[in-house]
Design a protein around this motif. Structure first.
Motif, PDB file in Angstrom:
ATOM      1  N   CYS A   1       0.825  -1.214   0.000  1.00  0.00           N
ATOM      2  CA  CYS A   1       0.000   0.000   0.000  1.00  0.00           C
ATOM      3  C   CYS A   1       0.857   1.261   0.000  1.00  0.00           C
ATOM      4  N   LEU A   2       2.067   1.124   0.485  1.00  0.00           N
ATOM      5  CA  LEU A   2       2.964   2.277   0.526  1.00  0.00           C
ATOM      6  C   LEU A   2       3.307   2.747  -0.880  1.00  0.00           C
ATOM      7  N   LYS A   3       3.221   1.852  -1.867  1.00  0.00           N
ATOM      8  CA  LYS A   3       3.494   2.250  -3.248  1.00  0.00           C
ATOM      9  C   LYS A   3       2.591   3.387  -3.675  1.00  0.00           C
ATOM     10  N   GLU A   4       1.300   3.208  -3.440  1.00  0.00           N
ATOM     11  CA  GLU A   4       0.336   4.210  -3.857  1.00  0.00           C
ATOM     12  C   GLU A   4       0.573   5.532  -3.156  1.00  0.00           C
ATOM     13  N   ALA A   5       0.869   5.477  -1.859  1.00  0.00           N
ATOM     14  CA  ALA A   5       1.113   6.712  -1.109  1.00  0.00           C
ATOM     15  C   ALA A   5       2.345   7.438  -1.633  1.00  0.00           C
ATOM     16  N   LEU A   6       3.383   6.692  -1.987  1.00  0.00           N
ATOM     17  CA  LEU A   6       4.604   7.320  -2.506  1.00  0.00           C
ATOM     18  C   LEU A   6       4.396   7.882  -3.907  1.00  0.00           C
ATOM     19  N   LEU A   7       3.659   7.171  -4.749  1.00  0.00           N
ATOM     20  CA  LEU A   7       3.397   7.654  -6.106  1.00  0.00           C
ATOM     21  C   LEU A   7       2.579   8.939  -6.085  1.00  0.00           C
ATOM     22  N   GLU A   8       1.604   9.002  -5.186  1.00  0.00           N
ATOM     23  CA  GLU A   8       0.813  10.218  -5.053  1.00  0.00           C
ATOM     24  C   GLU A   8       1.686  11.385  -4.613  1.00  0.00           C
ATOM     25  N   ALA A   9       2.624  11.111  -3.708  1.00  0.00           N
ATOM     26  CA  ALA A   9       3.527  12.169  -3.247  1.00  0.00           C
ATOM     27  C   ALA A   9       4.440  12.640  -4.380  1.00  0.00           C
ATOM     28  N   MET A  10       4.878  11.705  -5.221  1.00  0.00           N
ATOM     29  CA  MET A  10       5.764  12.070  -6.328  1.00  0.00           C
ATOM     30  C   MET A  10       5.061  12.949  -7.354  1.00  0.00           C
ATOM     31  N   GLN A  11       3.749  12.862  -7.447  1.00  0.00           N
ATOM     32  CA  GLN A  11       3.009  13.685  -8.402  1.00  0.00           C
ATOM     33  C   GLN A  11       3.079  15.172  -8.045  1.00  0.00           C
ATOM     34  N   TYR A  12       3.383  15.454  -6.785  1.00  0.00           N
ATOM     35  CA  TYR A  12       3.524  16.856  -6.388  1.00  0.00           C
ATOM     36  C   TYR A  12       4.891  17.423  -6.778  1.00  0.00           C
ATOM     37  N   THR A  13       5.828  16.541  -7.093  1.00  0.00           N
ATOM     38  CA  THR A  13       7.177  17.002  -7.417  1.00  0.00           C
ATOM     39  C   THR A  13       7.381  17.190  -8.913  1.00  0.00           C
ATOM     40  N   THR A  14       6.603  16.484  -9.732  1.00  0.00           N
ATOM     41  CA  THR A  14       6.752  16.597 -11.184  1.00  0.00           C
ATOM     42  C   THR A  14       5.477  16.147 -11.881  1.00  0.00           C
ATOM     43  N   ARG A  15       5.242  16.717 -13.073  1.00  0.00           N
ATOM     44  CA  ARG A  15       4.125  16.297 -13.917  1.00  0.00           C
ATOM     45  C   ARG A  15       4.627  15.637 -15.197  1.00  0.00           C
ATOM     46  N   ASP A  16       5.918  15.540 -15.312  1.00  0.00           N
ATOM     47  CA  ASP A  16       6.515  14.939 -16.495  1.00  0.00           C
ATOM     48  C   ASP A  16       6.231  13.439 -16.507  1.00  0.00           C
ATOM     49  N   THR A  17       5.668  12.948 -17.608  1.00  0.00           N
ATOM     50  CA  THR A  17       5.269  11.540 -17.694  1.00  0.00           C
ATOM     51  C   THR A  17       6.464  10.602 -17.562  1.00  0.00           C
ATOM     52  N   ALA A  18       7.555  10.956 -18.230  1.00  0.00           N
ATOM     53  CA  ALA A  18       8.743  10.096 -18.165  1.00  0.00           C
ATOM     54  C   ALA A  18       9.300  10.036 -16.744  1.00  0.00           C
ATOM     55  N   GLU A  19       9.302  11.156 -16.061  1.00  0.00           N
ATOM     56  CA  GLU A  19       9.812  11.176 -14.693  1.00  0.00           C
ATOM     57  C   GLU A  19       8.907  10.384 -13.748  1.00  0.00           C
ATOM     58  N   LEU A  20       7.586  10.499 -13.960  1.00  0.00           N
ATOM     59  CA  LEU A  20       6.655   9.725 -13.121  1.00  0.00           C
ATOM     60  C   LEU A  20       6.784   8.230 -13.391  1.00  0.00           C
ATOM     61  N   PHE A  21       7.025   7.870 -14.657  1.00  0.00           N
ATOM     62  CA  PHE A  21       7.227   6.448 -14.981  1.00  0.00           C
ATOM     63  C   PHE A  21       8.494   5.934 -14.304  1.00  0.00           C
ATOM     64  N   ALA A  22       9.549   6.716 -14.362  1.00  0.00           N
ATOM     65  CA  ALA A  22      10.801   6.318 -13.706  1.00  0.00           C
ATOM     66  C   ALA A  22      10.598   6.185 -12.201  1.00  0.00           C
ATOM     67  N   ALA A  23       9.794   7.086 -11.628  1.00  0.00           N
ATOM     68  CA  ALA A  23       9.518   7.013 -10.190  1.00  0.00           C
ATOM     69  C   ALA A  23       8.736   5.747  -9.856  1.00  0.00           C
ATOM     70  N   ALA A  24       7.763   5.383 -10.722  1.00  0.00           N
ATOM     71  CA  ALA A  24       6.966   4.177 -10.488  1.00  0.00           C
ATOM     72  C   ALA A  24       7.839   2.924 -10.539  1.00  0.00           C
ATOM     73  N   VAL A  25       8.767   2.897 -11.502  1.00  0.00           N
ATOM     74  CA  VAL A  25       9.681   1.749 -11.615  1.00  0.00           C
ATOM     75  C   VAL A  25      10.550   1.646 -10.365  1.00  0.00           C
ATOM     76  N   LEU A  26      11.074   2.789  -9.931  1.00  0.00           N
ATOM     77  CA  LEU A  26      11.935   2.786  -8.749  1.00  0.00           C
ATOM     78  C   LEU A  26      11.180   2.351  -7.497  1.00  0.00           C
ATOM     79  N   ILE A  27       9.971   2.865  -7.322  1.00  0.00           N
ATOM     80  CA  ILE A  27       9.168   2.530  -6.130  1.00  0.00           C
ATOM     81  C   ILE A  27       8.771   1.057  -6.151  1.00  0.00           C
TER      82      ILE A  27
END
Length: 294
Positions: free
Chosen positions: A103-129
């Motif tokens: 469940c922590l994945k979802e909480a971290l991904l939501e937090a990352m959306q506040y740091t960037t809106r770039d699709t590639a960066e969000l995809f990289a964040a999802a892979v890392l998380i």
């Protein structure tokens, strides 16, 4: 580590540091919504969330590869293991325990959306998380299984101890009434209980009553022999009672030698023999003798 992964890791670290309370609150809410198999204490969840997120923030500030972070970082590993053991003791399923971490994945991904809106960066964040928390989920499942096995072993041990009582029948005389199957594990408990009781009560005779044992085979007989030998090493005698005709016939057919052990058909006979061994007069014996003389 590639420059992109390094940058993504740094953004995740900053998000954890800056939005710590929001991430912890979101994680707790997700757990309460998705893992409802057992009653979870919200205060306990918030404590777990605070400790784990603090350890995760510290771990991401280092250079340990993400896939090895939960296994290598001492505080992170301890947080996940304690979380899993807490749920194992509470009776949660292994699925719910793994979901609590995931469940922590979802909480971290939501937090990352506040740091960037770039699709590639969000995809990289999802892979890392995902890479980070998949290892945490595996660790939580492994810890849960080990914790449940330990609980089961402890409960089994407690049941064996309860089902194998050592009773003080007379001064210096103990008895162990056995009921049910006698195997290696139970025999070990019998031996430990008897030896401890002999020491505590300064017993001279231990009676092992097998009236309630349904069958005696070679293994059971060997177990009994080991127990008798241990009792003798403690300086006490051992009497086996409850030798019913079918069991006596089986022992004879198997060629098991119990000739060196004092055996009696009933517990009453064994007690009488034990009293004679200890030279302890039975209450009322003098009265019976006086009455007989008259």
């Amino acid at each position: 580590m590639s420059p992109r992964e390094d940058a993504t890791r740094e953004r995740l670290h900053d998000a954890l540091r800056e939005r710590h309370e929001e991430i912890a609150d979101r994680w707790v809410r997700l757990q309460l919504e998705q893992t409802d198999a057992v009653d979870l204490d919200e205060g306990q969840l918030r404590t777990e969330a605070g400790q784990l997120l603090a350890a995760l923030t510290d771990g991401l500030s280092g250079e340990t590869p993400v896939r090895h972070l939960f296994a290598s970082h001492r505080d992170l590993r301890a947080c996940v293991m304690e979380l899993s053991l807490h749920r194992a003791r509470a009776g949660a399923s292994p699925t719910d325990t793994s979901l609590a971490v995931l469940c922590l994945k979802e909480a971290l991904l939501e937090a990352m959306q506040y740091t960037t809106r770039d699709t590639a960066e969000l995809f990289a964040a999802a892979v890392l998380i995902n890479r980070l928390l998949d290892t945490a989920g595996a660790l939580s499942f492994e810890t849960y299984v080990e914790g449940r096995e330990e609980i089961i072993r402890r409960q089994s041990r407690q049941l064996l101890e309860v089902s194998t009582p050592v009773v003080r029948l007379w001064r210096h005389v103990l008895a162990v009434p056995l009921i049910g199957t006698l195997d290696t594990a139970r025999t070990q408990v019998v031996m430990e209980s008897v030896l401890q009781a002999i020491q505590e009560h300064e017993a001279q005779v231990a009676i092992i009553d097998i009236t309630g044992v349904p069958a005696v085979d070679t293994a059971v007989a060997q177990h009994l022999m080991h127990t008798v030998n241990a009792v003798r090493l403690m300086g006490a005698d051992c009497v086996i009672s409850g030798i019913r005709p079918p069991i006596a016939q089986t022992i004879a057919q198997l060629g098991i030698d119990l000739s060196t052990i004092l055996t009696k058909a009933t517990l009453a006979d064994a007690l009488a023999a034990a009293v004679r061994i200890t030279d302890e007069p039975m209450p009322g014996a003098d009265a019976h003798l006086t009455a007989a003389a008259r």
